[in-house]
Design a protein around this motif. Structure first.
Motif, PDB file in Angstrom:
ATOM      1  N   ASN A 147       0.665  -1.017  -0.151  1.00 51.04           N
ATOM      2  CA  ASN A 147      -0.058  -0.042  -0.065  1.00 51.04           C
ATOM      3  C   ASN A 147       1.311   1.142   0.125  1.00 51.04           C
ATOM      4  N   SER A 148       0.236   2.067  -0.910  1.00 51.04           N
ATOM      5  CA  SER A 148       1.400   2.820  -1.676  1.00 51.04           C
ATOM      6  C   SER A 148       1.436   4.265   0.107  1.00 51.04           C
ATOM      7  N   THR A 149      -0.053   3.648   0.975  1.00 48.92           N
ATOM      8  CA  THR A 149       0.385   4.873   1.878  1.00 48.92           C
ATOM      9  C   THR A 149       0.849   4.858   2.753  1.00 48.92           C
ATOM     10  N   TRP A 150       1.356   3.289   3.135  1.00 46.11           N
ATOM     11  CA  TRP A 150       1.905   3.115   4.038  1.00 46.11           C
ATOM     12  C   TRP A 150       3.472   2.871   4.546  1.00 46.11           C
ATOM     13  N   GLY A 151       4.264   2.847   5.921  1.00 49.62           N
ATOM     14  CA  GLY A 151       5.569   3.501   5.392  1.00 49.62           C
ATOM     15  C   GLY A 151       6.266   3.715   6.560  1.00 49.62           C
ATOM     16  N   VAL A 152       7.441   2.751   6.811  1.00 52.24           N
ATOM     17  CA  VAL A 152       7.982   2.848   8.523  1.00 52.24           C
ATOM     18  C   VAL A 152       8.055   5.117   8.606  1.00 52.24           C
ATOM     19  N   ARG A 153       7.901   5.273   9.157  1.00 56.73           N
ATOM     20  CA  ARG A 153       7.737   7.365   9.812  1.00 56.73           C
ATOM     21  C   ARG A 153       8.711   7.271  10.228  1.00 56.73           C
ATOM     22  N   CYS A 154       9.071   8.974   9.582  1.00 58.25           N
ATOM     23  CA  CYS A 154      10.411   9.039  10.288  1.00 58.25           C
ATOM     24  C   CYS A 154      10.028  10.164  11.564  1.00 58.25           C
ATOM     25  N   LEU A 155      11.303  10.091  12.516  1.00 52.57           N
ATOM     26  CA  LEU A 155      11.059  10.468  13.791  1.00 52.57           C
ATOM     27  C   LEU A 155      10.730  11.940  13.887  1.00 52.57           C
ATOM     28  N   SER A 156      11.413  12.680  12.592  1.00 52.96           N
ATOM     29  CA  SER A 156      11.462  13.769  12.216  1.00 52.96           C
ATOM     30  C   SER A 156      10.136  14.541  11.928  1.00 52.96           C
ATOM     31  N   THR A 157       8.723  13.565  11.500  1.00 52.42           N
ATOM     32  CA  THR A 157       7.689  13.612  11.177  1.00 52.42           C
ATOM     33  C   THR A 157       6.533  13.990  12.342  1.00 52.42           C
ATOM     34  N   LEU A 158       6.799  12.871  13.190  1.00 55.01           N
ATOM     35  CA  LEU A 158       6.817  13.167  14.231  1.00 55.01           C
ATOM     36  C   LEU A 158       6.645  13.866  15.585  1.00 55.01           C
ATOM     37  N   GLU A 159       7.952  14.254  15.419  1.00 54.01           N
ATOM     38  CA  GLU A 159       8.519  15.599  16.412  1.00 54.01           C
ATOM     39  C   GLU A 159       7.362  16.762  15.704  1.00 54.01           C
TER      40      GLU A 159
END
Length: 188
Positions: A147-159
């Motif tokens: 699924n192209s909308t899935w994936g491991v997120r970057c810590l900077s996105t959460l910050e």
């Protein structure tokens, strides 16, 4: 996970909300180990909600009926009986869902977490836009191929989302298998 969360959860009483409880196995374990907290399980999937309720039958009274909740949506109608939570936790969810789920968790948590409460994420994360291990890189590629909308997120996105929703920068706790526990405290 329970051991790493102990310093935070041992001091807390009141309500906790798990986003994406899945079968309810982890939620059941947390409820047993932190009986001074009332644990509310949620999932978007009706079958998972039934499984959460089945696990609850083997627990004490601190694990009420599961709530059907789409984390990306407005939680107000589902959580109308609750004014606030001391803890909101999401384990292994945000990488197997669209980014709107992560955004929804932050936006709604800002409304539903008490000022001294915490928002917790567990799972794999990128740091500085780089994977923390080859296994996570392969896992991320597999997720994105499903699924192209899935994936491991970057810590900077959460910050960034944390700052936008009045949460402090996270305490980052390294866990086995290149996973992390991120603990965000709500800013005053």
């Amino acid at each position: 996970i329970s051991k790493a969360l102990f310093p935070y959860l041992n001091k807390i009483t009141g309500n906790a909300l798990e986003i994406g409880s899945g079968t309810g196995q982890h939620l059941s374990y947390l409820a047993k180990n932190f009986p001074h907290i009332i644990w509310h399980g949620t999932d978007i999937d009706e079958v998972h909600c039934k499984s959460i309720d089945a696990w609850a039958k083997f627990n004490s009274l601190n694990l009420p009926h599961a709530l059907a909740l789409d984390a990306a949506s407005d939680w107000s109608s589902v959580l109308k009986e609750y004014d606030s939570f001391n803890v909101i936790i999401s384990m292994n969810v945000i990488h197997i869902s669209p980014i709107s789920t992560l955004e929804g968790i932050f936006l709604n948590s800002a409304r539903f977490i008490k000022n001294d409460g915490i928002l917790v994420f567990y799972g794999p994360f990128k740091k500085g836009s780089k994977h923390t291990g080859e296994g996570n890189k392969i896992f991320d590629q597999r997720l994105r191929s499903e699924n192209s909308t899935w994936g491991v997120r970057c810590l900077s996105t959460l910050e960034r989302l944390a700052a936008d929703n009045k949460f402090d920068s996270p305490e980052v706790i390294e866990m086995p298998a290149n996973n992390y526990l991120l603990v965000f405290k709500k800013s005053d």
